[in-house]
Design a protein around this motif. Structure first.
Motif, PDB file in Angstrom:
ATOM      1  N   ASP A  20      63.649  22.496  78.708  1.00 32.58           N
ATOM      2  CA  ASP A  20      63.166  22.192  77.359  1.00 32.58           C
ATOM      3  C   ASP A  20      62.691  20.740  77.267  1.00 32.58           C
ATOM      4  O   ASP A  20      61.615  20.457  76.748  1.00 32.58           O
ATOM      5  CB  ASP A  20      64.262  22.428  76.314  1.00 32.58           C
ATOM      6  N   LEU A  21      63.504  19.826  77.775  1.00 31.40           N
ATOM      7  CA  LEU A  21      63.146  18.415  77.724  1.00 31.40           C
ATOM      8  C   LEU A  21      61.948  18.110  78.611  1.00 31.40           C
ATOM      9  O   LEU A  21      61.121  17.257  78.269  1.00 31.40           O
ATOM     10  CB  LEU A  21      64.342  17.543  78.129  1.00 31.40           C
ATOM     11  N   GLY A  22      61.827  18.802  79.732  1.00 33.83           N
ATOM     12  CA  GLY A  22      60.681  18.596  80.613  1.00 33.83           C
ATOM     13  C   GLY A  22      59.377  18.940  79.930  1.00 33.83           C
ATOM     14  O   GLY A  22      58.395  18.202  80.026  1.00 33.83           O
ATOM     15  N   SER A  23      59.348  20.062  79.226  1.00 34.80           N
ATOM     16  CA  SER A  23      58.118  20.442  78.529  1.00 34.80           C
ATOM     17  C   SER A  23      57.831  19.487  77.373  1.00 34.80           C
ATOM     18  O   SER A  23      56.677  19.149  77.117  1.00 34.80           O
ATOM     19  CB  SER A  23      58.187  21.886  78.041  1.00 34.80           C
ATOM     20  N   GLU A  24      58.865  19.054  76.686  1.00 41.86           N
ATOM     21  CA  GLU A  24      58.687  18.089  75.597  1.00 41.86           C
ATOM     22  C   GLU A  24      58.186  16.753  76.151  1.00 41.86           C
ATOM     23  O   GLU A  24      57.314  16.118  75.570  1.00 41.86           O
ATOM     24  CB  GLU A  24      60.001  17.901  74.834  1.00 41.86           C
ATOM     25  N   TYR A  25      58.718  16.324  77.292  1.00 43.86           N
ATOM     26  CA  TYR A  25      58.299  15.077  77.926  1.00 43.86           C
ATOM     27  C   TYR A  25      56.818  15.140  78.286  1.00 43.86           C
ATOM     28  O   TYR A  25      56.074  14.196  78.053  1.00 43.86           O
ATOM     29  CB  TYR A  25      59.144  14.813  79.174  1.00 43.86           C
ATOM     30  N   GLU A  26      56.386  16.263  78.835  1.00 42.00           N
ATOM     31  CA  GLU A  26      54.987  16.435  79.213  1.00 42.00           C
ATOM     32  C   GLU A  26      54.087  16.341  77.984  1.00 42.00           C
ATOM     33  O   GLU A  26      53.061  15.672  78.003  1.00 42.00           O
ATOM     34  CB  GLU A  26      54.811  17.784  79.901  1.00 42.00           C
ATOM     35  N   ARG A  27      54.488  16.982  76.906  1.00 41.61           N
ATOM     36  CA  ARG A  27      53.691  16.956  75.675  1.00 41.61           C
ATOM     37  C   ARG A  27      53.607  15.533  75.113  1.00 41.61           C
ATOM     38  O   ARG A  27      52.528  15.061  74.754  1.00 41.61           O
ATOM     39  CB  ARG A  27      54.311  17.888  74.632  1.00 41.61           C
ATOM     40  N   VAL A  28      54.727  14.830  75.096  1.00 33.26           N
ATOM     41  CA  VAL A  28      54.751  13.460  74.569  1.00 33.26           C
ATOM     42  C   VAL A  28      53.954  12.525  75.475  1.00 33.26           C
ATOM     43  O   VAL A  28      53.235  11.643  74.996  1.00 33.26           O
ATOM     44  CB  VAL A  28      56.205  12.976  74.385  1.00 33.26           C
ATOM     45  N   SER A  29      54.019  12.713  76.786  1.00 30.45           N
ATOM     46  CA  SER A  29      53.264  11.885  77.725  1.00 30.45           C
ATOM     47  C   SER A  29      51.759  12.029  77.502  1.00 30.45           C
ATOM     48  O   SER A  29      51.021  11.042  77.524  1.00 30.45           O
ATOM     49  CB  SER A  29      53.602  12.254  79.165  1.00 30.45           C
ATOM     50  N   GLU A  30      51.314  13.265  77.300  1.00 34.23           N
ATOM     51  CA  GLU A  30      49.895  13.486  77.031  1.00 34.23           C
ATOM     52  C   GLU A  30      49.471  12.825  75.725  1.00 34.23           C
ATOM     53  O   GLU A  30      48.404  12.224  75.647  1.00 34.23           O
ATOM     54  CB  GLU A  30      49.593  14.980  77.004  1.00 34.23           C
ATOM     55  N   GLU A  31      50.305  12.924  74.708  1.00 29.51           N
ATOM     56  CA  GLU A  31      49.992  12.300  73.426  1.00 29.51           C
ATOM     57  C   GLU A  31      49.950  10.780  73.567  1.00 29.51           C
ATOM     58  O   GLU A  31      49.073  10.120  73.010  1.00 29.51           O
ATOM     59  CB  GLU A  31      51.032  12.717  72.373  1.00 29.51           C
ATOM     60  N   LEU A  32      50.867  10.213  74.328  1.00 27.03           N
ATOM     61  CA  LEU A  32      50.890   8.766  74.568  1.00 27.03           C
ATOM     62  C   LEU A  32      49.615   8.322  75.286  1.00 27.03           C
ATOM     63  O   LEU A  32      49.020   7.293  74.934  1.00 27.03           O
ATOM     64  CB  LEU A  32      52.129   8.387  75.390  1.00 27.03           C
ATOM     65  N   ALA A  33      49.165   9.080  76.258  1.00 24.09           N
ATOM     66  CA  ALA A  33      47.938   8.744  76.974  1.00 24.09           C
ATOM     67  C   ALA A  33      46.739   8.757  76.035  1.00 24.09           C
ATOM     68  O   ALA A  33      45.871   7.872  76.106  1.00 24.09           O
ATOM     69  CB  ALA A  33      47.720   9.718  78.131  1.00 24.09           C
ATOM     70  N   LYS A  34      46.695   9.732  75.141  1.00 23.23           N
ATOM     71  CA  LYS A  34      45.602   9.796  74.174  1.00 23.23           C
ATOM     72  C   LYS A  34      45.623   8.581  73.250  1.00 23.23           C
ATOM     73  O   LYS A  34      44.577   8.006  72.936  1.00 23.23           O
ATOM     74  CB  LYS A  34      45.692  11.077  73.346  1.00 23.23           C
ATOM     75  N   LEU A  35      46.823   8.202  72.801  1.00 21.33           N
ATOM     76  CA  LEU A  35      46.941   7.037  71.919  1.00 21.33           C
ATOM     77  C   LEU A  35      46.554   5.747  72.637  1.00 21.33           C
ATOM     78  O   LEU A  35      45.922   4.873  72.050  1.00 21.33           O
ATOM     79  CB  LEU A  35      48.364   6.931  71.364  1.00 21.33           C
ATOM     80  N   ARG A  36      46.901   5.615  73.909  1.00 23.94           N
ATOM     81  CA  ARG A  36      46.509   4.429  74.687  1.00 23.94           C
ATOM     82  C   ARG A  36      44.993   4.345  74.797  1.00 23.94           C
ATOM     83  O   ARG A  36      44.411   3.259  74.652  1.00 23.94           O
ATOM     84  CB  ARG A  36      47.134   4.473  76.076  1.00 23.94           C
ATOM     85  N   LEU A  37      44.360   5.475  75.078  1.00 24.66           N
ATOM     86  CA  LEU A  37      42.904   5.499  75.179  1.00 24.66           C
ATOM     87  C   LEU A  37      42.265   5.127  73.843  1.00 24.66           C
ATOM     88  O   LEU A  37      41.338   4.315  73.788  1.00 24.66           O
ATOM     89  CB  LEU A  37      42.433   6.875  75.634  1.00 24.66           C
ATOM     90  N   ALA A  38      42.766   5.685  72.754  1.00 27.01           N
ATOM     91  CA  ALA A  38      42.231   5.370  71.425  1.00 27.01           C
ATOM     92  C   ALA A  38      42.429   3.898  71.082  1.00 27.01           C
ATOM     93  O   ALA A  38      41.520   3.246  70.558  1.00 27.01           O
ATOM     94  CB  ALA A  38      42.901   6.252  70.373  1.00 27.01           C
TER      95      ALA A  38
END
Length: 158
Positions: A20-38
């Motif tokens: 459960d935490l692994g999938s949540e971590y992956e989702r949050v990591s992708e969102e963080l990458a998008k925010l860094r790019l923005a």
């Protein structure tokens, strides 16, 4: 309950929580990458620096990878419906109860989950087996693909 049964039960619980935490971590990591790019893109605009300079080195620090995304149709991987579909597909032939789905997707409102499950069952993307819901394997019906865009922005996600 013997010590062996208790240890096996604890191990199962830890593995489930880890997944459960692994999938949540992956989702949050992708969102963080998008925010860094923005952030870097907006900083380049505000500060007047050339965009290629602002984005240099993005691949190394978690930028969104090319070749990933929605494709022509279908829910985003981090949308509520996309995460529900992935959860049902990973559950196998036994499926999950609606209570278990709600526990694994705590950020999605129960009414939204119920709506998505109902739509997925109607579109033959999922099927109910008693109290459990399972993903339907095989090609997806065209009607389900055509309705994906409307299903992605529920008003009661909480």
């Amino acid at each position: 309950m013997s010590d062996g049964d208790m240890l096996a039960s604890t191990l199962t619980d830890i593995r489930r929580r880890l997944a459960d935490l692994g999938s949540e971590y992956e989702r949050v990591s992708e969102e963080l990458a998008k925010l860094r790019l923005a952030e870097r893109s907006l900083a380049a605009i505000v500060e007047g620096t050339p965009l290629p300079e602002a984005l240099s080195g993005m691949e190394g620090d978690g930028a969104p990878r090319t070749g990933r995304g929605r494709g022509s149709r279908g829910p985003r991987a981090n949308s509520a419906k996309g995460r529900l579909r992935a959860l049902l597909e990973s559950a196998g032939p036994t499926g999950l109860s609606q209570a278990e789905i709600a526990r694994r997707l705590p950020d999605v409102a129960p009414n939204t989950l119920a709506s998505y499950i109902s739509v997925m069952v109607s579109n033959n993307e999922a099927q109910r087996k008693g109290d459990f819901v399972t993903a339907v394997t095989g090609p997806r019906p065209a009607a389900a693909e055509a309705s994906e865009d409307e299903d992605e922005t529920p008003s009661d996600d909480a």
